[in-house]
Write a protein that holds these residues in place. Sequence first.
Motif, PDB file in Angstrom:
ATOM      1  N   THR A 191       0.842  -1.191   0.000  1.00 22.59           N
ATOM      2  CA  THR A 191       0.000   0.000   0.000  1.00 22.59           C
ATOM      3  C   THR A 191       0.880   1.246   0.000  1.00 22.59           C
ATOM      4  O   THR A 191       1.735   1.407   0.866  1.00 22.59           O
ATOM      5  CB  THR A 191      -0.922   0.022   1.228  1.00 22.59           C
ATOM      6  N   ILE A 192       0.685   2.092  -0.993  1.00 16.14           N
ATOM      7  CA  ILE A 192       1.453   3.337  -1.078  1.00 16.14           C
ATOM      8  C   ILE A 192       0.899   4.310  -0.036  1.00 16.14           C
ATOM      9  O   ILE A 192      -0.307   4.577  -0.005  1.00 16.14           O
ATOM     10  CB  ILE A 192       1.348   3.957  -2.479  1.00 16.14           C
ATOM     11  N   GLU A 193       1.742   4.831   0.808  1.00 18.12           N
ATOM     12  CA  GLU A 193       1.310   5.781   1.836  1.00 18.12           C
ATOM     13  C   GLU A 193       1.133   7.155   1.198  1.00 18.12           C
ATOM     14  O   GLU A 193       2.100   7.875   0.950  1.00 18.12           O
ATOM     15  CB  GLU A 193       2.327   5.834   2.978  1.00 18.12           C
ATOM     16  N   THR A 194      -0.104   7.482   0.892  1.00 15.91           N
ATOM     17  CA  THR A 194      -0.393   8.727   0.194  1.00 15.91           C
ATOM     18  C   THR A 194      -1.501   9.494   0.890  1.00 15.91           C
ATOM     19  O   THR A 194      -2.261   8.940   1.688  1.00 15.91           O
ATOM     20  CB  THR A 194      -0.864   8.450  -1.252  1.00 15.91           C
ATOM     21  N   SER A 195      -1.594  10.763   0.552  1.00 12.23           N
ATOM     22  CA  SER A 195      -2.779  11.551   0.908  1.00 12.23           C
ATOM     23  C   SER A 195      -3.664  11.551  -0.334  1.00 12.23           C
ATOM     24  O   SER A 195      -3.754  10.556  -1.035  1.00 12.23           O
ATOM     25  CB  SER A 195      -2.379  12.971   1.328  1.00 12.23           C
TER      26      SER A 195
ATOM     27  N   LEU B  54       3.813  14.374  -4.231  1.00 12.68           N
ATOM     28  CA  LEU B  54       4.268  14.194  -2.844  1.00 12.68           C
ATOM     29  C   LEU B  54       4.625  12.744  -2.557  1.00 12.68           C
ATOM     30  O   LEU B  54       5.589  12.470  -1.834  1.00 12.68           O
ATOM     31  CB  LEU B  54       3.180  14.665  -1.872  1.00 12.68           C
ATOM     32  N   ALA B  55       3.868  11.797  -3.091  1.00 19.08           N
ATOM     33  CA  ALA B  55       4.146  10.387  -2.822  1.00 19.08           C
ATOM     34  C   ALA B  55       3.660   9.460  -3.927  1.00 19.08           C
ATOM     35  O   ALA B  55       4.365   8.530  -4.316  1.00 19.08           O
ATOM     36  CB  ALA B  55       3.501   9.974  -1.491  1.00 19.08           C
TER      37      ALA B  55
ATOM     38  N   HIS C 243      -7.150   8.205 -13.340  1.00 19.53           N
ATOM     39  CA  HIS C 243      -6.825   9.214 -14.348  1.00 19.53           C
ATOM     40  C   HIS C 243      -5.577   9.998 -13.958  1.00 19.53           C
ATOM     41  O   HIS C 243      -4.750  10.325 -14.818  1.00 19.53           O
ATOM     42  CB  HIS C 243      -8.005  10.166 -14.543  1.00 19.53           C
ATOM     43  N   GLN C 244      -5.427  10.292 -12.680  1.00 23.20           N
ATOM     44  CA  GLN C 244      -4.236  11.021 -12.236  1.00 23.20           C
ATOM     45  C   GLN C 244      -2.980  10.187 -12.456  1.00 23.20           C
ATOM     46  O   GLN C 244      -1.955  10.701 -12.914  1.00 23.20           O
ATOM     47  CB  GLN C 244      -4.373  11.386 -10.748  1.00 23.20           C
ATOM     48  N   ILE C 245      -3.054   8.900 -12.150  1.00 24.08           N
ATOM     49  CA  ILE C 245      -1.910   8.017 -12.351  1.00 24.08           C
ATOM     50  C   ILE C 245      -1.562   7.924 -13.834  1.00 24.08           C
ATOM     51  O   ILE C 245      -0.386   7.950 -14.214  1.00 24.08           O
ATOM     52  CB  ILE C 245      -2.211   6.629 -11.755  1.00 24.08           C
ATOM     53  N   HIS C 246      -2.573   7.850 -14.673  1.00 24.74           N
ATOM     54  CA  HIS C 246      -2.337   7.785 -16.113  1.00 24.74           C
ATOM     55  C   HIS C 246      -1.681   9.063 -16.619  1.00 24.74           C
ATOM     56  O   HIS C 246      -0.687   9.028 -17.369  1.00 24.74           O
ATOM     57  CB  HIS C 246      -3.659   7.539 -16.849  1.00 24.74           C
TER      58      HIS C 246
END
Length: 284
Positions: free
Chosen positions: A210-214, A238-239, A262-265
Amino acid sequence: RLPLLSRWLKRGLGLAEQRALPRFDGDFLATASASPATSTREVLLFVDTFNNYMEPENARAACRVLEAAGYRVHFNRAPQERPLCCGRTYLAAGQVDKAKAEARRTLDHLLPFVERGVSIVGLEPSCLLTMRDEFLRYGYGEEARALAKASLLFEEFLVRERDAGRMLLALKPLETPRVLLHGHCHQKAFDALRPVEQVLRWIPDLEVRTIETSCCGMAGSFGYEREHYETSMQMAELALLPAVRQAKAGDLVVADGTSCRHQIHDGAQRMASHVARVLERALV
């Protein structure tokens, strides 16, 4: 001509030119029908607007997994009407009366299922969890509370049913050794990310990180808007995006949220998958 049309649309709508526009891919609910009555266990799959029109493969995958688990799947298709909607997009634009009207329409259609004990299962966190939060604030009383109690995210439903001994999902190892998981903000707020981790760990030999993200930074239409694009990308950097870029070629990236995918793409040029599609690939 299409690139020119795309740029024209983005400028006219105030969208960032760096963004990829969503692609429409049919109408899942227009042709979906309930599973054959081969099981007494029932579930209603609430297919939201995004997964209905833009990523129907997620709905198809979820349906296949639920059927493999032994459930007869119903859908939120309203006869002679446009598909049901949670109304969150109206709320985001401050159109509260329209959001309440959508909630009322959804309640009227789903309550007969709720009253006979059928769980309402959703794929998009912001949509399904609207039924567990905002619907309770509209003054619809016990009806809204009953729907909220019956509403579960796809992974929450699977974990609950397995823990209760009501289903066993046969899964095989995948060709990929690792999954990188990003949690949608609503999943984190409702402590609903752990069920995603659990169902992924049902797949043999799969490492789940699990990627620790906001927040991914997209936040619905926020990240699409020209004036917010830079802020959106700063949040993602940021992460989330650095972690995705460092992923190996064979790693899967999983994100249940439409905006997150969509953001990851756009930011890392990687395709992220809904967990339903990963489970579908692992079905025996």
